[in-house]
Design an enzyme around this catalytic site. Structure first.
Site, PDB file in Angstrom:
ATOM      1  N   ASN A   9      35.180  50.588  37.155  1.00  0.00           N
ATOM      2  CA  ASN A   9      36.368  51.429  36.990  1.00  0.00           C
ATOM      3  C   ASN A   9      36.861  51.284  35.550  1.00  0.00           C
ATOM      4  OD1 ASN A   9      38.787  52.810  37.155  1.00  0.00           O
ATOM      5  ND2 ASN A   9      39.813  51.266  38.419  1.00  0.00           N
ATOM      6  N   TRP A  10      36.574  52.300  34.734  1.00  0.00           N
ATOM      7  CA  TRP A  10      36.958  52.241  33.323  1.00  0.00           C
ATOM      8  C   TRP A  10      38.457  52.409  33.112  1.00  0.00           C
ATOM      9  CZ3 TRP A  10      32.794  55.731  30.466  1.00  0.00           C
ATOM     10  CH2 TRP A  10      31.541  55.108  30.569  1.00  0.00           C
ATOM     11  N   LYS A  11      39.167  52.879  34.126  1.00  0.00           N
ATOM     12  CA  LYS A  11      40.608  53.145  34.017  1.00  0.00           C
ATOM     13  C   LYS A  11      40.870  54.100  32.845  1.00  0.00           C
ATOM     14  CE  LYS A  11      41.586  48.834  36.381  1.00  0.00           C
ATOM     15  NZ  LYS A  11      42.522  47.710  36.571  1.00  0.00           N
ATOM     16  N   HIS A  98      43.932  53.200  44.606  1.00  0.00           N
ATOM     17  CA  HIS A  98      43.976  52.020  43.747  1.00  0.00           C
ATOM     18  C   HIS A  98      45.411  51.541  43.611  1.00  0.00           C
ATOM     19  CE1 HIS A  98      43.584  49.476  40.180  1.00  0.00           C
ATOM     20  NE2 HIS A  98      42.293  49.429  40.433  1.00  0.00           N
ATOM     21  N   GLU A 100      47.115  50.601  41.233  1.00  0.00           N
ATOM     22  CA  GLU A 100      47.864  51.182  40.115  1.00  0.00           C
ATOM     23  C   GLU A 100      48.381  52.572  40.468  1.00  0.00           C
ATOM     24  OE1 GLU A 100      45.108  48.635  37.027  1.00  0.00           O
ATOM     25  OE2 GLU A 100      44.780  50.796  37.240  1.00  0.00           O
ATOM     26  N   GLU A 170      41.315  44.830  47.154  1.00  0.00           N
ATOM     27  CA  GLU A 170      41.781  44.380  45.839  1.00  0.00           C
ATOM     28  C   GLU A 170      43.114  43.657  45.999  1.00  0.00           C
ATOM     29  OE1 GLU A 170      42.410  47.761  43.262  1.00  0.00           O
ATOM     30  OE2 GLU A 170      43.929  48.544  44.600  1.00  0.00           O
ATOM     31  N   GLY A 176      43.763  42.457  36.725  1.00  0.00           N
ATOM     32  CA  GLY A 176      44.196  42.421  35.336  1.00  0.00           C
ATOM     33  C   GLY A 176      45.011  41.201  34.972  1.00  0.00           C
ATOM     34  N   SER A 216      39.490  41.061  39.279  1.00  0.00           N
ATOM     35  CA  SER A 216      39.053  40.182  38.189  1.00  0.00           C
ATOM     36  C   SER A 216      37.697  39.527  38.453  1.00  0.00           C
ATOM     37  CB  SER A 216      40.110  39.106  37.899  1.00  0.00           C
ATOM     38  OG  SER A 216      41.319  39.699  37.470  1.00  0.00           O
ATOM     39  N   GLY A 237      36.805  46.072  37.065  1.00  0.00           N
ATOM     40  CA  GLY A 237      37.672  46.670  36.061  1.00  0.00           C
ATOM     41  C   GLY A 237      37.250  46.318  34.651  1.00  0.00           C
ATOM     42  N   GLY A 238      37.921  45.333  34.056  1.00  0.00           N
ATOM     43  CA  GLY A 238      37.704  44.999  32.651  1.00  0.00           C
ATOM     44  C   GLY A 238      36.263  44.710  32.294  1.00  0.00           C
TER      45      GLY A 238
END
Length: 254
Positions: A9-11, A98, A100, A170, A176, A216, A237-238
């Site tokens: 997930n590049w967000k 998600h 977010e 999640e 994050g 994470s 994610g990251g």
């Protein structure tokens, strides 16, 4: 047998050229280094979808996903993107629910149920996210929260429809933040999710549902997490923004 999936997930990251460059690196690494039958899903911002779908079309275990769709088919919804538009550019997955989107854009379970419906109507596969906040974890309400999210978001589906869903657990407190649920914590929740699915449908449906861990995950902890009985991969994610880190996670299933 349920599918093993690692989804990135590049967000809201990467310009157009940087996104194409990263995806090209990922595709080349997958072709050279992935020997298992795991599926690699890259969920990019909308600006990249069409181009990366073309770049990845010839790689059998690489798929493309969007990060959201609107619940309506079309219309006067400035700034939104429909499921049919996402499908038309070659995507096959959509991240829905998600944390977010829930926290920053006020997406409710009832709204997400509408998005699930329109996504399935256009033959897209939802990656449906569920999970608890830090406060819900500390007050020991996380099972209740997760069951409610499932009840209201996806359990209106028939067994055949539900079979097209990928779930992603999640823990919101681990997204994050650098914190990660321990393998035991993650397994406990994944096993509970599978139990709830079995109670709603049956054991076969539950056993065939792919449940990803998102929170994470990185190259140093992915192997331990993915070794758990009920964890079938990750929503990353990251670490998905670095091709080598992402591929090391994917290669856990080699």
């Amino acid at each position: 047998m349920r599918k093993k999936i690692v989804a990135g997930n590049w967000k809201m990251n990467l310009g157009y050229e940087d996104g194409l460059s990263l995806f090209s690196e990922i595709v080349n690494m997958v072709k050279d280094e992935v020997i298992g039958d795991q599926e690699v899903v890259v969920c990019s911002p909308f600006i990249h979808l069409s181009s990366i779908a073309k770049l990845g079309a010839a790689v059998k275990n690489v798929s493309i996903g969007a990060q959201n769709v609107h619940q309506a088919e079309s219309g006067a919804y400035t700034g939104e993107v429909s499921a049919s538009q996402v499908k038309s550019v070659g995507a096959s997955y959509v991240i829905l629910g998600h944390s977010e989107r829930r926290a920053y854009f006020g997406e409710t379970d009832s709204l997400l149920a509408e998005k699930v419906n329109v996504t399935l109507k256009h033959d897209l596969k939802p990656i449906f996210c569920i999970g608890e906040t830090k406060e819900e974890r500390e007050s020991n309400r996380f099972f209740e929260v997760i069951k409610t999210q499932l009840d209201q978001g996806v359990f209106h589906l028939s067994a055949d429809e539900f079979a097209k869903i990928v779930l992603a657990y999640e823990p919101v407190w681990a997204i994050g933040t650098g914190l990660t649920a321990s393998p035991e914590q993650a397994q406990e929740v994944h096993a509970y999710i599978r139990e709830v699915i079995a109670n709603r449908y049956d054991a076969t449906v539950a056993d065939n549902t792919t449940i990803l861990y998102g929170g994470s995950a990185n190259p140093s902890n992915a192997a331990t997490l993915f070794a758990q009985k009920d964890i079938d991969g990750g929503l990353i994610g990251g670490a998905s923004l670095k091709s080598r880190d992402f591929l090391e996670i994917v290669k856990v299933f080699n």
